[in-house]
Write a protein that holds these residues in place. Sequence first.
Motif, PDB file in Angstrom:
ATOM      1  N   PHE A   1      51.420 -19.837  -8.995  1.00 55.06           N
ATOM      2  CA  PHE A   1      50.705 -18.405  -8.831  1.00 55.06           C
ATOM      3  C   PHE A   1      51.654 -17.541  -9.585  1.00 55.06           C
ATOM      4  O   PHE A   1      51.112 -16.440 -10.321  1.00 55.06           O
ATOM      5  CB  PHE A   1      50.796 -18.183  -7.411  1.00 55.06           C
ATOM      6  N   ALA A   2      52.931 -17.426  -9.501  1.00 54.59           N
ATOM      7  CA  ALA A   2      54.026 -16.307  -9.865  1.00 54.59           C
ATOM      8  C   ALA A   2      53.679 -16.199 -11.377  1.00 54.59           C
ATOM      9  O   ALA A   2      53.530 -15.133 -11.971  1.00 54.59           O
ATOM     10  CB  ALA A   2      55.048 -16.515  -9.414  1.00 54.59           C
ATOM     11  N   PHE A   3      53.868 -17.253 -11.886  1.00 54.67           N
ATOM     12  CA  PHE A   3      53.815 -17.426 -13.500  1.00 54.67           C
ATOM     13  C   PHE A   3      52.566 -17.018 -14.197  1.00 54.67           C
ATOM     14  O   PHE A   3      52.328 -16.572 -15.111  1.00 54.67           O
ATOM     15  CB  PHE A   3      54.389 -18.736 -14.010  1.00 54.67           C
ATOM     16  N   ALA A   4      51.216 -17.471 -13.424  1.00 54.76           N
ATOM     17  CA  ALA A   4      49.876 -17.240 -13.661  1.00 54.76           C
ATOM     18  C   ALA A   4      49.891 -15.843 -13.864  1.00 54.76           C
ATOM     19  O   ALA A   4      49.163 -15.456 -15.085  1.00 54.76           O
ATOM     20  CB  ALA A   4      48.977 -17.888 -12.841  1.00 54.76           C
ATOM     21  N   LEU A   5      50.436 -15.020 -13.020  1.00 51.99           N
ATOM     22  CA  LEU A   5      50.186 -13.684 -13.246  1.00 51.99           C
ATOM     23  C   LEU A   5      50.770 -12.903 -14.404  1.00 51.99           C
ATOM     24  O   LEU A   5      50.603 -12.006 -15.165  1.00 51.99           O
ATOM     25  CB  LEU A   5      50.764 -12.909 -11.890  1.00 51.99           C
ATOM     26  N   ARG A   6      52.175 -13.308 -14.606  1.00 51.42           N
ATOM     27  CA  ARG A   6      53.053 -13.209 -15.999  1.00 51.42           C
ATOM     28  C   ARG A   6      52.236 -13.579 -16.999  1.00 51.42           C
ATOM     29  O   ARG A   6      52.267 -12.840 -18.153  1.00 51.42           O
ATOM     30  CB  ARG A   6      54.425 -13.588 -15.810  1.00 51.42           C
ATOM     31  N   VAL A   7      51.884 -14.776 -17.102  1.00 54.63           N
ATOM     32  CA  VAL A   7      51.244 -15.412 -18.401  1.00 54.63           C
ATOM     33  C   VAL A   7      49.944 -14.536 -18.665  1.00 54.63           C
ATOM     34  O   VAL A   7      49.833 -14.337 -20.145  1.00 54.63           O
ATOM     35  CB  VAL A   7      50.797 -16.585 -18.397  1.00 54.63           C
ATOM     36  N   ARG A   8      49.459 -14.154 -17.759  1.00 52.82           N
ATOM     37  CA  ARG A   8      48.323 -13.166 -18.011  1.00 52.82           C
ATOM     38  C   ARG A   8      48.498 -11.836 -18.930  1.00 52.82           C
ATOM     39  O   ARG A   8      47.660 -11.271 -19.727  1.00 52.82           O
ATOM     40  CB  ARG A   8      47.643 -12.710 -16.691  1.00 52.82           C
ATOM     41  N   LYS A   9      49.827 -11.470 -18.537  1.00 51.96           N
ATOM     42  CA  LYS A   9      50.297 -10.297 -19.467  1.00 51.96           C
ATOM     43  C   LYS A   9      51.092 -10.768 -20.729  1.00 51.96           C
ATOM     44  O   LYS A   9      51.859  -9.982 -21.251  1.00 51.96           O
ATOM     45  CB  LYS A   9      51.341  -9.527 -18.545  1.00 51.96           C
ATOM     46  N   GLY A  10      51.035 -11.951 -21.239  1.00 51.66           N
ATOM     47  CA  GLY A  10      51.741 -12.462 -22.354  1.00 51.66           C
ATOM     48  C   GLY A  10      53.206 -12.751 -22.077  1.00 51.66           C
ATOM     49  O   GLY A  10      54.009 -12.779 -22.969  1.00 51.66           O
ATOM     50  N   LYS A  11      53.745 -12.829 -20.670  1.00 51.88           N
ATOM     51  CA  LYS A  11      55.172 -13.073 -20.548  1.00 51.88           C
ATOM     52  C   LYS A  11      55.208 -14.579 -19.908  1.00 51.88           C
ATOM     53  O   LYS A  11      54.418 -15.090 -19.396  1.00 51.88           O
ATOM     54  CB  LYS A  11      55.544 -11.999 -19.415  1.00 51.88           C
ATOM     55  N   SER A  12      56.565 -14.870 -19.837  1.00 54.46           N
ATOM     56  CA  SER A  12      57.095 -16.010 -19.336  1.00 54.46           C
ATOM     57  C   SER A  12      56.306 -17.318 -19.780  1.00 54.46           C
ATOM     58  O   SER A  12      55.726 -18.265 -19.075  1.00 54.46           O
ATOM     59  CB  SER A  12      56.934 -16.192 -17.743  1.00 54.46           C
ATOM     60  N   LEU A  13      55.854 -17.274 -21.174  1.00 55.29           N
ATOM     61  CA  LEU A  13      55.098 -18.130 -21.520  1.00 55.29           C
ATOM     62  C   LEU A  13      55.803 -19.860 -21.592  1.00 55.29           C
ATOM     63  O   LEU A  13      54.957 -20.472 -21.541  1.00 55.29           O
ATOM     64  CB  LEU A  13      54.681 -18.034 -23.065  1.00 55.29           C
ATOM     65  N   ALA A  14      56.959 -19.896 -21.864  1.00 54.13           N
ATOM     66  CA  ALA A  14      57.619 -21.160 -21.867  1.00 54.13           C
ATOM     67  C   ALA A  14      57.728 -21.814 -20.433  1.00 54.13           C
ATOM     68  O   ALA A  14      57.580 -23.089 -20.420  1.00 54.13           O
ATOM     69  CB  ALA A  14      58.906 -21.134 -22.507  1.00 54.13           C
TER      70      ALA A  14
END
Lengths: 96, 186
Positions: free
Chosen positions: B146-159
């Motif tokens: 969940f935490a990473f899904a929110l960041r990935v949506r903004k193009g962050k923490s992709l790895a």
Amino acid sequence: MEDKDVAHHHPNYIKIWAILFVLLLLGMGAGMVGNPTLATILVFSVAFIKAGIVVSNYMHLKFEPKFLKIFAAVGALCILILLIGLIPDIVYVYGD
Amino acid sequence: MNTQTENMGIPNGKFGTWVFLGGELLIFGGLIVSYILFRLHHPDWHEHAAHTISYIGLFNTLVLLTSSLTMVLAFKSVDEKDYIKASNQMFMTIGLGLLFLCVKAYEYNHEFHMGFTPVTNLFWSFYFLMTGLHAFHILAGLVVIFAFALRVRKGKSLASVEYVGLYWHLVDIIWIFLFPLVYIAS
């Protein structure tokens, strides 16, 4: 931190899911075989095949460098050592 | 897209994840190996195992296999630079994980009503410990996804999509073995 593009291999994941689904049904079917020993062997053989498919394709181990494959194999080997190491304790001590 | 430095031919984050998974493997491996050896010595455990509900276990296995699919598709979407799609696929994984936990909660409730608790006997102790620890890992995975899904949506923490995916697939693999151990082998 260094930014760079890394090309990843992507097999047909949906096809792999379909194979896993078929194996899941086969595993259930194997559990209904009349001979309990044969059923156990078949059920766990299917489980190992499914795990192998997930590790190879979803976890991409088959595309990783050799040292990571060896690292994963050592982990699996540790489980085998654990199994052998626990036999005397469980079967001969707590088992009675 | 990968943003990790490399010292061993693969990103350090990926290697660190594999080391972490090695530890997880030994935790569950120890439990599963102990269970197998106890069970071989107690053939009567199949009578206890017969009280587990196989079709629920089957359904939950299918749910987890499908969640692994959505998670790995999210990884592919990140590579295709479609971050919204990746995030949505991660949210689908979360939904499937929650479904797994809800079904497990229903199953536990049924078993408690049948009088089977962690202190009923050794079989049920193993059952609740192994499946409970697995459920805890699912819950932890859901929080991280969940935490990473929110960041990935903004193009962050992709790895991180690949790394949390590795963890999620390991949780799936553990269930692949727990399912026949506590459900089918009855």
